[in-house]
Design an enzyme around this catalytic site. Structure first.
Site, PDB file in Angstrom:
ATOM      1  N   LYS A 174       2.576  -0.846   5.524  1.00 32.34           N
ATOM      2  CA  LYS A 174       1.386  -1.537   4.999  1.00 32.34           C
ATOM      3  C   LYS A 174       1.661  -2.014   3.568  1.00 32.34           C
ATOM      4  O   LYS A 174       1.641  -1.238   2.628  1.00 32.34           O
ATOM      5  CB  LYS A 174       0.167  -0.601   4.979  1.00 32.34           C
ATOM      6  CG  LYS A 174      -1.111  -1.368   4.675  1.00 32.34           C
ATOM      7  CD  LYS A 174      -2.009  -0.668   3.687  1.00 32.34           C
ATOM      8  CE  LYS A 174      -2.030  -1.170   2.296  1.00 32.34           C
ATOM      9  NZ  LYS A 174      -2.376  -2.561   2.020  1.00 32.34           N
ATOM     10  N   GLY A 227       2.493   3.014  -6.064  1.00 37.27           N
ATOM     11  CA  GLY A 227       1.273   2.357  -6.524  1.00 37.27           C
ATOM     12  C   GLY A 227       0.711   3.094  -7.711  1.00 37.27           C
ATOM     13  O   GLY A 227       1.447   3.741  -8.462  1.00 37.27           O
ATOM     14  N   SER A 228      -0.599   3.032  -7.850  1.00 34.03           N
ATOM     15  CA  SER A 228      -1.219   3.616  -9.037  1.00 34.03           C
ATOM     16  C   SER A 228      -1.389   5.126  -8.885  1.00 34.03           C
ATOM     17  O   SER A 228      -1.389   5.662  -7.775  1.00 34.03           O
ATOM     18  CB  SER A 228      -2.571   2.953  -9.285  1.00 34.03           C
ATOM     19  OG  SER A 228      -3.405   3.192  -8.176  1.00 34.03           O
ATOM     20  N   GLU A 249       5.511   7.387  -5.840  1.00 34.96           N
ATOM     21  CA  GLU A 249       6.047   6.803  -7.070  1.00 34.96           C
ATOM     22  C   GLU A 249       4.889   6.075  -7.729  1.00 34.96           C
ATOM     23  O   GLU A 249       4.303   5.178  -7.134  1.00 34.96           O
ATOM     24  CB  GLU A 249       7.184   5.811  -6.775  1.00 34.96           C
ATOM     25  CG  GLU A 249       8.464   6.465  -6.314  1.00 34.96           C
ATOM     26  CD  GLU A 249       9.061   7.414  -7.334  1.00 34.96           C
ATOM     27  OE1 GLU A 249       8.729   7.312  -8.532  1.00 34.96           O
ATOM     28  OE2 GLU A 249       9.839   8.288  -6.918  1.00 34.96           O
ATOM     29  N   CYS A 283       6.685  -0.734 -13.211  1.00 38.72           N
ATOM     30  CA  CYS A 283       6.363   0.652 -13.541  1.00 38.72           C
ATOM     31  C   CYS A 283       7.352   1.208 -14.569  1.00 38.72           C
ATOM     32  O   CYS A 283       7.048   2.153 -15.278  1.00 38.72           O
ATOM     33  CB  CYS A 283       6.370   1.503 -12.288  1.00 38.72           C
ATOM     34  SG  CYS A 283       7.828   1.214 -11.312  1.00 38.72           S
ATOM     35  N   GLN A 330      -6.463  -8.068 -12.494  1.00 35.30           N
ATOM     36  CA  GLN A 330      -5.424  -7.498 -13.357  1.00 35.30           C
ATOM     37  C   GLN A 330      -5.470  -8.159 -14.740  1.00 35.30           C
ATOM     38  O   GLN A 330      -5.306  -7.485 -15.763  1.00 35.30           O
ATOM     39  CB  GLN A 330      -4.056  -7.715 -12.682  1.00 35.30           C
ATOM     40  CG  GLN A 330      -2.907  -6.931 -13.286  1.00 35.30           C
ATOM     41  CD  GLN A 330      -3.007  -5.430 -13.047  1.00 35.30           C
ATOM     42  OE1 GLN A 330      -3.780  -4.972 -12.202  1.00 35.30           O
ATOM     43  NE2 GLN A 330      -2.262  -4.667 -13.803  1.00 35.30           N
ATOM     44  N   GLU A 382      -1.424   3.457 -18.912  1.00 36.18           N
ATOM     45  CA  GLU A 382      -0.602   2.365 -18.387  1.00 36.18           C
ATOM     46  C   GLU A 382      -1.428   1.079 -18.343  1.00 36.18           C
ATOM     47  O   GLU A 382      -2.509   1.044 -17.772  1.00 36.18           O
ATOM     48  CB  GLU A 382      -0.114   2.700 -16.976  1.00 36.18           C
ATOM     49  CG  GLU A 382       0.807   1.627 -16.448  1.00 36.18           C
ATOM     50  CD  GLU A 382       1.342   1.952 -15.070  1.00 36.18           C
ATOM     51  OE1 GLU A 382       0.532   2.239 -14.177  1.00 36.18           O
ATOM     52  OE2 GLU A 382       2.569   1.921 -14.898  1.00 36.18           O
TER      53      GLU A 382
HETATM   54  P1  NDP Z   1      -2.666   0.640  -5.865  1.00 34.70           P
HETATM   55  O1  NDP Z   1      -2.502   2.089  -6.017  1.00 34.70           O
HETATM   56  O2  NDP Z   1      -4.013   0.056  -5.993  1.00 34.70           O
HETATM   57  O3  NDP Z   1      -2.146   0.158  -4.445  1.00 34.70           O
HETATM   58  C1  NDP Z   1      -0.906   0.501  -3.930  1.00 34.70           C
HETATM   59  C2  NDP Z   1      -0.965   0.424  -2.427  1.00 34.70           C
HETATM   60  O4  NDP Z   1      -1.847   1.433  -1.942  1.00 34.70           O
HETATM   61  C3  NDP Z   1      -1.511  -0.900  -1.910  1.00 34.70           C
HETATM   62  O5  NDP Z   1      -0.830  -1.245  -0.726  1.00 34.70           O
HETATM   63  C4  NDP Z   1      -2.955  -0.566  -1.635  1.00 34.70           C
HETATM   64  O6  NDP Z   1      -3.557  -1.411  -0.696  1.00 34.70           O
HETATM   65  C5  NDP Z   1      -2.824   0.842  -1.095  1.00 34.70           C
HETATM   66  N1  NDP Z   1      -4.052   1.621  -1.136  1.00 34.70           N
HETATM   67  C6  NDP Z   1      -5.127   1.448  -1.948  1.00 34.70           C
HETATM   68  N2  NDP Z   1      -6.067   2.367  -1.678  1.00 34.70           N
HETATM   69  C7  NDP Z   1      -5.585   3.140  -0.665  1.00 34.70           C
HETATM   70  C8  NDP Z   1      -6.088   4.257   0.052  1.00 34.70           C
HETATM   71  N3  NDP Z   1      -7.287   4.777  -0.217  1.00 34.70           N
HETATM   72  N4  NDP Z   1      -5.324   4.802   1.022  1.00 34.70           N
HETATM   73  C9  NDP Z   1      -4.100   4.304   1.294  1.00 34.70           C
HETATM   74  N5  NDP Z   1      -3.583   3.233   0.659  1.00 34.70           N
HETATM   75  C10 NDP Z   1      -4.295   2.663  -0.328  1.00 34.70           C
HETATM   76  O7  NDP Z   1      -1.625  -0.036  -6.855  1.00 34.70           O
HETATM   77  P2  NDP Z   1      -1.328  -1.568  -7.085  1.00 34.70           P
HETATM   78  O8  NDP Z   1      -0.883  -2.245  -5.849  1.00 34.70           O
HETATM   79  O9  NDP Z   1      -2.501  -2.128  -7.816  1.00 34.70           O
HETATM   80  O10 NDP Z   1      -0.014  -1.502  -8.028  1.00 34.70           O
HETATM   81  C11 NDP Z   1      -0.082  -1.331  -9.398  1.00 34.70           C
HETATM   82  C12 NDP Z   1       0.147   0.117  -9.771  1.00 34.70           C
HETATM   83  O11 NDP Z   1       1.281   0.650  -9.086  1.00 34.70           O
HETATM   84  C13 NDP Z   1       0.450   0.295 -11.228  1.00 34.70           C
HETATM   85  O12 NDP Z   1      -0.341   1.319 -11.738  1.00 34.70           O
HETATM   86  C14 NDP Z   1       1.930   0.698 -11.283  1.00 34.70           C
HETATM   87  O13 NDP Z   1       2.249   1.547 -12.317  1.00 34.70           O
HETATM   88  C15 NDP Z   1       2.160   1.340  -9.982  1.00 34.70           C
HETATM   89  N6  NDP Z   1       3.543   1.124  -9.537  1.00 34.70           N
HETATM   90  C16 NDP Z   1       4.450   2.153  -9.600  1.00 34.70           C
HETATM   91  C17 NDP Z   1       5.762   1.981  -9.227  1.00 34.70           C
HETATM   92  C18 NDP Z   1       6.737   3.109  -9.235  1.00 34.70           C
HETATM   93  O14 NDP Z   1       7.767   3.017  -8.556  1.00 34.70           O
HETATM   94  N7  NDP Z   1       6.507   4.179  -9.954  1.00 34.70           N
HETATM   95  C19 NDP Z   1       6.233   0.677  -8.771  1.00 34.70           C
HETATM   96  C20 NDP Z   1       5.213  -0.315  -8.721  1.00 34.70           C
HETATM   97  C21 NDP Z   1       3.919  -0.086  -9.099  1.00 34.70           C
HETATM   98  P3  NDP Z   1      -4.324  -2.775  -1.105  1.00 34.70           P
HETATM   99  O15 NDP Z   1      -4.080  -3.035  -2.550  1.00 34.70           O
HETATM  100  O16 NDP Z   1      -3.738  -3.772  -0.219  1.00 34.70           O
HETATM  101  O17 NDP Z   1      -5.756  -2.552  -0.800  1.00 34.70           O
END
Ligand code: NDP
Length: 480
Positions: A174, A227-228, A249, A283, A330, A382
């Site tokens: 996903k 993600g976040s 991560e 990140c 953003q 962040e």
């Molecule tokens: P999010 O945490 O919002 O989303 C990441 C993924 O999780 C997306 O595919 C999102 O889906 C999905 N998601 C959201 N809510 C849920 C849930 N309740 N259950 C399961 N999946 C869910 O992060 P962003 O995409 O906004 O990315 C930015 C953030 O990611 C920044 O804070 C950054 O620091 C971090 N990041 C970290 C990295 C690392 O390797 N440490 C690398 C890249 C980013 P959707 O958005 O499609 O709804």
């Protein structure tokens, strides 16, 4: 009726949904990259069931079959790198040169894990008991759910999908809603490279629907998430509660220490690259420059000088170094942090303005604050945009303490010509990755990637360390 360009891949079939979402180019809001299917709970369950069925044969498939498939995926990505980079830059806003680098990296990752297919090993040991032998082997864990963010639309999926398949797992992937086109292109390549039905599934759509279904489903043995931090914590609590395997991560607040003895040109280049390239949406981006007082003023002047030369514009324009922020939400968030920085008393040394270009997009100047300190929100939280702050310190000892004063711990860097300080920093920086005279962002594909504390949870990604997550160990005793 709206045409759906980007569909799900479920059990080897392309499927649409009743609800479609629009993929808009952040460099040009009049440019529709395409419409994508928004998966529902039932489609996600169908993908999980297909992956569960396919696991029976894929988990025992010949390693040559897996090698051939992953190698073919890597070859096609590399052969189509320019086209895929354009698509990525168009949907995410990364400058074309950065997008090309990311696509090449994705191809190299598939090639690396093709090699890992035929390098899988185990141990055969003597037993402590007479007439007994012991074998330790690795087996795939089952159906894995892969949830990825928008900022690396092809590299992060690649570094999760490739090891998952190499070690014999089946996948439900996903991607983030903002970047379905790169995910679809990758799924199409994997499908045509010969992934049997159900081995690799793509379900596009919302985290709150598709993501949640994956996270909560008992047949998904493992979830790998990038993600976040908030989403990561939420996912971990649910997966751990059902005894699933989970790897996270998350964010960073990565420090770059600059010492008096640094080469000024190197320091400024490393700082600007690490903080602002890819619009700071990495990140691993440097967001805190921690600078000793003897070089502070010269460093700030050199960085500001370089920032003034960074071309901000349409991601596909070859002059562009900094593309747009990914979307309105953003952009609003980053601008809010710029206001917070001013209110907290930091000095705006450069940038901070939204820019108008020929096309309507989310263009923002790279932004630098000076006179920051560790208690300010802009130095603690962040921001995930092209914003960095400078914290002035007395000496190396204070610099190290400030660098480690964070809830995160992904990447950290030092610019110095002193072997003594470089070596000390390597050992004492509280982060998963340390860079000496190099930007905090920008890593190799064959070695572990990940952080400590609030940045990561679970075992490392990438390189041969990925086997920790995508396999489970079995110990076999054989009496003779
Ligand atoms: P999010 O945490 O919002 O989303 C990441 C993924 O999780 C997306 O595919 C999102 O889906 C999905 N998601 C959201 N809510 C849920 C849930 N309740 N259950 C399961 N999946 C869910 O992060 P962003 O995409 O906004 O990315 C930015 C953030 O990611 C920044 O804070 C950054 O620091 C971090 N990041 C970290 C990295 C690392 O390797 N440490 C690398 C890249 C980013 P959707 O958005 O499609 O709804």
């Amino acid at each position: 009726m709206m045409q759906c360009q980007y569909k799900h891949l479920i059990n080897g079939q392309w499927e649409s949904s009743e609800t479609l979402g629009a993929n808009i180019n952040p460099s040009d809001l009049d440019d529709l990259v395409g419409n994508y299917a928004q998966g529902d709970q039932q489609q996600t369950i169908n993908a999980i069931e297909a992956a569960k069925t396919a696991f029976q044969s894929w988990s025992c498939s010949p390693i040559q079959q897996r090698f051939d498939m992953l190698d073919a995926v890597g070859s096609e990505i590399l052969a189509r790198k320019d086209e895929l980079a354009k698509l990525l830059a168009r949907e995410e806003g990364k400058a074309l040169s950065d997008a090309l680098g990311e696509v090449i990296r994705a191809g190299q990752i598939f090639k690396f894990f093709a090699g890992e297919c035929v390098r899988q090993t185990g141990d055969k040991l003597a037993s402590t008991r007479q007439g007994m032998e012991v074998e330790v082997t690795r087996e795939p864990v089952g159906v894995v759910g892969l949830i990825t963010p928008w900022n690396f639309p092809i590299a992060i999926p690649a570094w999760k999908i490739a090891p998952a398949l190499a070690y014999g797992n089946t996948v439900v992937f996903k991607p983030a809603e903002l970047v379905p086109a790169s995910a679809w292109a990758l799924a199409d390549i994997i499908h045509r490279a010969g992934a049997p039905a159900g081995v690799f599934n793509l379900v596009l759509g919302k985290g709150s629907i598709v993501g949640e279904t994956l996270v909560n489903h008992l047949d998904v043995a493992a979830i790998s998430f990038t993600g976040s931090e908030g989403t990561g914590r939420n996912i971990a609590s649910k997966v751990v509660a059902r005894m699933g395997k989970v790897q996270l991560e998350m964010g960073g607040k990565n420090p770059l220490v600059v010492l008096d003895d640094a080469d000024l040109e190197v320091a400024a280049e490393v700082a600007v690259n690490g903080a602002f390239y890819a619009t700071g949406q990495r990140c691993t981006a440097s967001s805190r420059f921690i600078v000793t007082k003897g070089i502070h003023d010269r460093f700030v002047a050199a960085v500001v000088n370089k920032m003034g030369k960074l071309e901000v514009g349409h991601a596909l324009d070859t002059n562009t170094k900094i593309g747009p922020v990914v979307d309105k939400k953003q952009l609003d968030n980053v601008c809010q942090y710029i206001r917070v920085g001013k209110d907290e008393g930091a000095k705006l040394a450069f940038g901070g303005e939204i820019l108008q270009r020929k096309t309507k997009g989310f263009f923002l100047q790279p932004t630098l604050f000076t006179q920051a300190n560790s208690s300010m929100r802009i130095a603690k939280e962040e921001i995930f945009g092209p914003v960095a702050c400078v914290i002035k310190v007395a000496d190396y000892e204070e610099a190290l303490a400030v660098a480690n004063d964070t809830v995160f711990g992904l990447s950290s860097g030092i610019v110095t010509t002193s072997l003594k300080y470089a070596n000390h920093f390597k050992r004492h920086a509280h982060s998963g990755m340390v860079m000496v005279n190099a930007p905090t962002a920008g890593v190799d594909y064959h070695v572990p990637f990940g952080g400590r504390n609030g940045s990561s949870y679970g075992s490392r990604e990438q390189g041969r360390y990925a086997a920790e997550f995508y396999t489970t160990v079995k110990t076999v005793y054989i009496a003779s």
